[in-house]
Design a protein around this motif. Sequence first.
Motif, PDB file in Angstrom:
ATOM      1  N   VAL A   1      45.898  27.052  43.893  1.00  0.00           N
ATOM      2  CA  VAL A   1      47.192  27.273  43.239  1.00  0.00           C
ATOM      3  C   VAL A   1      47.368  26.367  42.013  1.00  0.00           C
ATOM      4  CG1 VAL A   1      48.480  25.704  44.763  1.00  0.00           C
ATOM      5  CG2 VAL A   1      49.639  27.660  43.691  1.00  0.00           C
ATOM      6  N   LYS A   2      46.723  25.206  42.014  1.00  0.00           N
ATOM      7  CA  LYS A   2      46.864  24.301  40.866  1.00  0.00           C
ATOM      8  C   LYS A   2      45.756  24.493  39.841  1.00  0.00           C
ATOM      9  CE  LYS A   2      49.567  20.758  43.075  1.00  0.00           C
ATOM     10  NZ  LYS A   2      49.324  19.812  44.171  1.00  0.00           N
ATOM     11  N   ARG A   3      44.778  25.352  40.164  1.00  0.00           N
ATOM     12  CA  ARG A   3      43.640  25.492  39.254  1.00  0.00           C
ATOM     13  C   ARG A   3      43.606  26.840  38.550  1.00  0.00           C
ATOM     14  NH1 ARG A   3      38.706  23.635  42.769  1.00  0.00           N
ATOM     15  NH2 ARG A   3      37.664  23.753  40.766  1.00  0.00           N
ATOM     16  N   MET A   4      44.372  27.816  39.064  1.00  0.00           N
ATOM     17  CA  MET A   4      44.455  29.120  38.395  1.00  0.00           C
ATOM     18  C   MET A   4      45.906  29.572  38.400  1.00  0.00           C
ATOM     19  SD  MET A   4      41.313  31.527  39.655  1.00  0.00           S
ATOM     20  CE  MET A   4      41.030  30.815  41.266  1.00  0.00           C
ATOM     21  N   ASN A   5      46.332  30.230  37.311  1.00  0.00           N
ATOM     22  CA  ASN A   5      47.691  30.784  37.307  1.00  0.00           C
ATOM     23  C   ASN A   5      47.661  32.214  37.859  1.00  0.00           C
ATOM     24  OD1 ASN A   5      46.917  32.530  35.204  1.00  0.00           O
ATOM     25  ND2 ASN A   5      47.498  31.018  33.646  1.00  0.00           N
TER      26      ASN A   5
ATOM     27  N   GLY B   1      37.547  37.949  35.217  1.00  0.00           N
ATOM     28  CA  GLY B   1      37.547  37.798  36.678  1.00  0.00           C
ATOM     29  C   GLY B   1      36.201  37.331  37.194  1.00  0.00           C
ATOM     30  N   GLN B   2      35.134  37.890  36.622  1.00  0.00           N
ATOM     31  CA  GLN B   2      33.790  37.485  37.041  1.00  0.00           C
ATOM     32  C   GLN B   2      33.535  36.006  36.705  1.00  0.00           C
ATOM     33  OE1 GLN B   2      30.345  39.043  34.857  1.00  0.00           O
ATOM     34  NE2 GLN B   2      29.469  39.561  36.847  1.00  0.00           N
ATOM     35  N   ASP B   3      33.968  35.600  35.526  1.00  0.00           N
ATOM     36  CA  ASP B   3      33.820  34.191  35.164  1.00  0.00           C
ATOM     37  C   ASP B   3      34.555  33.298  36.154  1.00  0.00           C
ATOM     38  OD1 ASP B   3      32.266  34.707  32.995  1.00  0.00           O
ATOM     39  OD2 ASP B   3      33.875  34.544  31.527  1.00  0.00           O
ATOM     40  N   LEU B   4      35.777  33.712  36.541  1.00  0.00           N
ATOM     41  CA  LEU B   4      36.567  32.905  37.472  1.00  0.00           C
ATOM     42  C   LEU B   4      35.882  32.851  38.838  1.00  0.00           C
ATOM     43  CD1 LEU B   4      40.067  34.192  36.392  1.00  0.00           C
ATOM     44  CD2 LEU B   4      39.236  31.848  36.138  1.00  0.00           C
TER      45      LEU B   4
END
Length: 114
Positions: free
Chosen positions: A96-100, A34-37
């Motif tokens: 929405v198109k860059r993370m599931n 999560g931190q990386d994201l």
Amino acid sequence: MKRWMLALMLATAAVAADRKNLPWERPTTRLLHGQDLYREHCVVCHDIEGKTTKKPGPSLHHLFKNPKLPLSVGKPSREYVEVKIKFGGDFMPPFVKRMNDAEIGALVDYLETK
Ligand code: HEC
């Protein structure tokens, strides 16, 4: 298998678990993911450590601990924040198109700890 081989394997595993700071060996726990994201997608526009910010978006510090969201009247909820991340806002891009959904879930878990 000889005993020393087992001992060597255990020792190697212990050393590997101890070296958390090397990015390529970091245990990929959910919160670190999560931190990386957050660092990949949000940090350019949102600070997370302090209340004040010079970035275009509001600080996400205590996002879920405050009684209200920084810009909205509503109580912070996972659903609201997930929708915001997926679809963005007037000035915030959609992800929405860059993370599931799993990635957004891990990111929101991380935001909840801050
Ligand atoms: C290009 C800059 C930009 C990026 C990148 C960005 N945001 Fe935003 N964000 C904003 C701006 C500006 C606002 C306030 C205006 C709006 O809603 O568009 C905002 C609003 C928000 C809000 C709503 C706050 C409220 O009080 O309603 C949340 C939550 C949020 N962002 C989380 C995130 C997360 C999590 C990420 C990373 C996935 C992210 N943002 C990426 C610019 C950005």
